[in-house]
Design a protein around this motif. Structure first.
Motif, PDB file in Angstrom:
ATOM      1  N   GLY A  15       0.981  -1.311  -0.045  1.00  0.00           N
ATOM      2  CA  GLY A  15      -0.009   0.090  -0.018  1.00  0.00           C
ATOM      3  C   GLY A  15       0.806   1.242  -0.055  1.00  0.00           C
ATOM      4  N   TYR A  97      -3.575  -8.829  -3.658  1.00  0.00           N
ATOM      5  CA  TYR A  97      -2.399  -8.499  -2.932  1.00  0.00           C
ATOM      6  C   TYR A  97      -1.355  -9.355  -3.232  1.00  0.00           C
ATOM      7  N   PHE A 218      -6.801   1.611   3.884  1.00  0.00           N
ATOM      8  CA  PHE A 218      -6.098   0.716   3.448  1.00  0.00           C
ATOM      9  C   PHE A 218      -4.517   0.412   3.917  1.00  0.00           C
TER      10      PHE A 218
HETATM   11  N1  TRP Z   1      -1.746  -2.036   5.010  1.00  0.00           N
HETATM   12  C1  TRP Z   1      -1.236  -2.841   4.193  1.00  0.00           C
HETATM   13  C2  TRP Z   1      -0.514  -2.165   2.931  1.00  0.00           C
HETATM   14  O1  TRP Z   1      -0.635  -0.778   2.859  1.00  0.00           O
HETATM   15  C3  TRP Z   1      -2.357  -3.907   3.441  1.00  0.00           C
HETATM   16  C4  TRP Z   1      -2.956  -4.563   4.744  1.00  0.00           C
HETATM   17  C5  TRP Z   1      -2.712  -5.327   5.426  1.00  0.00           C
HETATM   18  C6  TRP Z   1      -4.523  -4.359   4.859  1.00  0.00           C
HETATM   19  N2  TRP Z   1      -3.648  -5.981   6.109  1.00  0.00           N
HETATM   20  C7  TRP Z   1      -4.959  -5.063   5.945  1.00  0.00           C
HETATM   21  C8  TRP Z   1      -5.361  -3.579   4.283  1.00  0.00           C
HETATM   22  C9  TRP Z   1      -6.275  -4.965   6.326  1.00  0.00           C
HETATM   23  C10 TRP Z   1      -6.666  -3.594   4.526  1.00  0.00           C
HETATM   24  C11 TRP Z   1      -6.987  -4.170   5.630  1.00  0.00           C
HETATM   25  O2  TRP Z   1       0.044  -2.656   2.040  1.00  0.00           O
END
Ligand code: TRP
Length: 440
Positions: A15, A97, A218
């Motif tokens: 992300g 992902y 996110f």
């Molecule tokens: N935050 C992570 C990123 O930026 C992705 C991620 C991990 C995520 N767990 C999550 C996104 C739960 C949404 C919900 O890559």
């Protein structure tokens, strides 16, 4: 410390380094970044505090914590739905992902064999495009990611992971600084800085505002049960406010550094900022191809990006596995095999959406883009809205005040005001605005 590491490991991932730069590029730069930062501060941080609070008060998995707290507040058990929706959101996010994590893993070897060294931007672009056009290679790498994630989640090798995150964060920061240093010497550094920070609202659409909001959720791993789960392990004497700030600061720093490294390279090489999901896989290899020891740094960068992605895939699979264990009374191993197999099957959609299935569209988007859009821009903001309503309207003030340990501080009234009014109203307005029901 373990909590901060686990939460940061979940938050910092694709992300920050992959998605943030490419959506910033697609949405015109500075104004988008500003709205994103405001969303982190005004909505993301308070919602994250709300989720950790739910977990620490409930001391159970996401959906059971919510059920217990709803009971404590004499509210309907229908709130359990909030937990289930979060579990579904994180599972759906995983389907694309793991594909992008697979790109990153494969690029460890592409960089390692020196494929970028002295290559022209066009050659580097076609390395990426050839990769996307090759279903077997994409599936091979995403299968590897799914397998490794399943193995880790089933075995619960949490200790090793904590150590990995401890080494990862400083390593990631150092390599990002090296890349920013390279970007400074491209001659287009200021152009990149201007693109990121010069605010021009005419470049930002109403949909862009929704994308910025969705990305705030996110990137902080919100609205998916992850932070509730981690909160349930947090000791009583730790400040939820301070830990949240630490995680959000680390997360934001990584994203902004990635942006500072990438956009100067984009402008120096006449590339398109709005090139889409391939942006970092084209721009950074150009830098690695030209800098001294580029093959080494390139390999190291993709190793770290893969690790960062991997700590996130684990946190994305965990809620579904925990839920399956409790719902169907099966062992952890069996639950992992079931959920992991479904995940692998569903991940074929995003993997094939750049080649064999590129003709399939959902609301004019590829399968990949459609799942990304549905989860990040619809499910997560709605989930965040529910967290705000639950913690500020359903739970008793005395309970949240005690749990946040902010009795003496002016932070508590601010938090409560934001969660009661600001966050819900802002989320609803951004939604209605994006679909054109209200306009300004
Ligand atoms: N935050 C992570 C990123 O930026 C992705 C991620 C991990 C995520 N767990 C999550 C996104 C739960 C949404 C919900 O890559």
């Amino acid at each position: 410390m373990a909590f901060i590491l686990a939460a940061t490991g979940s938050a910092v991932g694709l992300g920050n380094i992959w998605k943030f730069p490419y959506i910033t590029g697609e949405n015109g730069g500075g104004a988008f970044v500003l709205v994103y930062l405001v969303c982190i501060l005004l909505i993301g941080i308070p919602v994250m505090m709300g989720e950790i609070l739910i977990g620490r008060r409930g001391r159970k998995n996401a959906s059971h914590s919510i059920v217990d707290l709803a009971e404590e507040a004499n509210a309907s058990s229908i709130w359990a739905f909030m937990g289930l929706a979060g579990i579904l959101a994180s599972f759906l996010i995983l389907t694309f992902y793991v594909v992008v994590a697979g790109w990153s893993f494969s690029y460890i070897f592409t960089a390692g064999r020196g494929a970028f060294t002295d290559a022209s931007p066009e050659a580097i672009e076609s390395i990426f495009n050839d990769f996307l056009a090759n279903p077997m290679r994409l599936i091979f790498w995403s299968t590897l990611v799914v397998g490794a994630t399943m193995f880790t989640v089933a075995g619960g090798v949490k200790k090793g992971l904590e150590r990995a995150v401890t080494a990862l964060m400083p390593g990631m920061l150092i390599i990002l600084f090296i890349l920013v240093g390279y970007a400074m010497r491209t001659g287009s550094f200021m152009e990149g800085v201007r693109f990121l920070f010069a605010v021009d609202f005419s470049a930002l659409s109403t949909e862009g505002v929704l994308i910025a909001l969705g990305h705030a959720f996110f990137t902080l791993s919100l609205a998916s049960g992850v932070m509730i789960t981690y909160g349930s392990y947090l000791p009583e004497n730790v400040s939820i406010f301070k830990t949240t700030l630490a995680v959000a600061a680390a997360d934001t720093a990584v994203a902004l550094l990635a942006g500072l490294a990438i956009f100067p390279i984009v402008f120096a090489n006449g590339l398109e900022p709005g090139a889409g999901p391939g942006l970092i896989f084209v721009t950074l290899p150009i830098a690695f191809g030209q800098m001294p020891f580029g093959a080494f740094f390139g390999t190291l960068f993709f190793v770290m990006l893969s690790f960062a992605a991997f700590t996130s895939t684990i946190s994305l699979l965990e809620p579904a596995v925990a839920w399956t264990v409790e719902r169907f009374s099966v062992t952890r191993t069996r639950a992992t095999i079931i959920t992991g197999s479904i995940l692998w099957l569903l991940s074929l959609g995003p993997a094939l959406s750049s080649n064999k299935w590129s003709h399939i569209t959902i609301f004019k988007k590829s399968i990949f883009d459609a799942i990304d859009y549905l989860t990040a821009n619809i499910m997560l903001p709605l989930g965040g809205l529910l967290v705000a309503l639950f913690t500020a309207w359903i739970m008793k003030e005395s309970v949240t005040r005690e749990e946040l340990e902010l009795e003496q501080s002016s932070v508590y009234p601010m938090w409560r005001f934001v969660m009661r009014y600001v966050a819900p109203i802002a989320i609803v307005i951004v939604f209605l605005n994006a679909i054109g029901i209200i306009t300004f």
